[in-house]
Design an enzyme around this catalytic site. Structure first.
Site, PDB file in Angstrom:
ATOM      1  CD  GLU A 243       0.970  -2.343  -0.122  1.00 45.15           C
ATOM      2  OE1 GLU A 243       0.970  -1.265  -0.858  1.00 45.15           O
ATOM      3  OE2 GLU A 243       0.851  -2.627   1.001  1.00 45.15           O
TER       4      GLU A 243
ATOM      5  CB  CYS B 229      -0.371   2.345   1.176  1.00 44.63           C
ATOM      6  SG  CYS B 229      -1.219   0.558   1.590  1.00 44.63           S
TER       7      CYS B 229
END
Length: 510
Positions: free
Chosen positions: A252, A286
């Site tokens: 991720e 993010c």
């Protein structure tokens, strides 16, 4: 929290003067939060070996028993939220209320994983088809064993829990290496699991501490999978460390998320969402919004709305209770944000809010950059700061093309009254919110992850549970038949029968 690492999960222990150590600091004031040992590769392997024994016990528990113990953990976190939020504010820098939102989302995900694991992962029957009609088939999802989780510093509770809770619910033990910038928060989470389950004969959630070398040691320690959250650059190093042992990885990584604003969008809502997506957590998200593509006919109105809201809300960073967001958690990130702003302005962009003077380490004030060239670093690279670029486009088609013109592909957002779903489906990203930002992260049943430089694999939801298992297929012959296809003593009529079946079912389709 003491000034030394406690015996969190039995993994840290009292600091030895002969063991190298590191300090986590308050990013706002610079004071020391806690000191932890840099664990050697041998010590990491020892923790993993201990977790391996715990995994056998944990994996043999019933679904209901694992659910009960995970919900106890959620309970300890919820009751200890004031202490935990204060620690997040001190070690990560974000305001207390934002820290609580992170805590709340984390316990929601613990609850979802615990409550849905049995339904998603239990054994189920599978149809066999004509060829193997005399067999029964089933599929089950078995725990991997020990999962290593390498967590980030920007969301030090919510993000690692998205791997930890789902791996535990699936029946695995977990060894958690938090970021060296937020190790005290990681230790608190591991200790909370121990406090929630004092009767457990084994510690199934364990802590290892250190810097990048410790993370590499975890990759090479014999764990059955690594779940990593961080930059694509570091992710490549993790994959390289895992490659010799073929240890599977879940990546991720970062994002360069875009928002598209159509001509018929609610501009007030879009501007409000863009600010939250770009500025909350000092832009260190993010899936935060870093680029906005707005249709030309409403571009000026949208920019005016952005500016007015920043002034009306008095968006300012700080350490006090009235601050909209906190400092940059990682000092080196300040220089990246400064470079992106300077590069954009040098290439012709206009800073309608903020600009070069907005960078006042450890804080960065809100910055809105208009008409930034597509080759500027503020558009091409992940900024990870409280900045946003706004560019006008002639229509939604151009907006989609520009939004997709990136190596990243994590999250995205679309604001429109008509046709928003069609635009959302065309965006090359793992997740898209329509008339909202980051909404997908708050829904435990949805998978979370990206494509390209944003990584691969999924946490959260049913996909997140299966991510930490190995599918096991089992067949069982129920009866014998004179027309067995897989034997050298096969009846010649077997192939004749199968050919006729194939022709009836498929051969006539054109």
């Amino acid at each position: 929290m003491s000034d030394q690492g406690s015996a969190g999960g039995g993994a840290v222990g009292v600091l030895d003067s002969d063991v190298p150590s590191f300090v986590s600091y308050d990013p706002a004031g610079g004071g020391e939060v806690a000191t932890f040992p840099v664990m050697t590769a041998a010590r990491v392997r020892g923790v993993v070996d201990e977790a391996r024994q715990a995994a056998g016990w944990w994996g043999a528990l019933s679904w209901a028993e694992r659910e009960r113990r995970l919900l106890r953990w959620a309970g300890v976190i919820t009751r200890g939220r004031e202490e935990l939020c204060a620690l997040v504010h001190r070690e990560n820098g974000k305001p207390r209320d934002d820290a609580f939102l992170e805590v709340f989302l984390a316990v929601e995900h613990i609850g979802w994983a615990a409550g849905h694991a049995r339904r998603v992962l239990r054994s189920r029957r599978v149809g066999t088809g004509m060829l193997m009609a005399n067999h029964a088939a089933s599929l089950e999802y078995q725990p991997l064993g020990v999962v290593g989780v390498i967590g980030p510093w920007n969301y030090p509770i919510f993000t690692p829990v998205g791997s930890i809770a789902y791996a535990l619910a699936a029946g695995n033990a977990v060894v958690f290496k938090p970021s060296e910038y937020t190790t005290a928060i990681g230790e608190w989470l591991v200790d909370a699991f121990g406090r929630a389950n004092p009767d457990a004969p084994h510690q199934v959630l364990r802590l290892v501490t250190g810097t990048g070398e410790t993370g590499a040691a975890l990759c090479q320690s014999g764990v059955d999978k690594i779940a990593f959250t961080g930059s694509a650059r570091t992710g490549r190093k993790v994959m390289a460390a895992c490659a010799p042992s073929l240890t599977p990885v879940l990546m991720e990584c970062g994002g360069k998320d875009a928002m598209i604003v159509a001509a018929d969008a609610n501009l007030e809502q879009a501007a409000d969402a863009a600010l939250w997506g770009a500025m909350s957590n000092a832009g260190q998200t993010c899936v935060g919004i870093e680029r906005v593509y707005v249709v030309d006919s409403v571009k000026d109105k949208f920019i005016a709305e952005l500016s007015a809201r920043i002034q009306k809300l008095a968006l300012k960073p700080g350490d006090g209770p009235d601050a909209a967001y906190g400092p940059m958690t990682m000092p080196a990130q300040v220089d990246i944000v400064r470079r992106h702003i300077d590069d954009a302005i040098a290439k012709g962009a206009t800073a309608i809010v903020g600009g070069a003077e907005a960078v006042k380490a450890p804080y960065v004030e809100p910055t809105v950059l208009v008409d930034v060239p597509e080759d500027a670093s503020a558009v091409c690279e992940e900024t990870f700061g409280p900045t946003i670029t706004v560019k006008g486009v002639k229509d939604l088609e151009e907006a989609v093309v520009l939004a997709n013109a990136t190596d990243y592909g994590l999250g995205s957002s679309v604001y429109a009254r008509n046709g928003a779903m069609a635009v959302a489906r065309r965006l090359r990203s793992g997740m898209t919110s329509v008339n909202a930002v980051i909404a997908f992260a708050g829904i435990p049943g949805l998978p979370f992850g990206g494509v390209g430089e944003s990584g691969f694999g999924r946490i959260h939801g049913a996909d997140g549970l299966r991510e930490f298992t190995r599918p096991k297929a089992i067949t069982r012959r129920r009866w014998s038949t004179p027309f067995e296809p897989t034997t050298f003593a096969r009846n010649p009529k077997t192939i004749v029968i199968l050919e006729k079946y194939a022709m009836v079912r498929y051969g006539r389709k054109k």
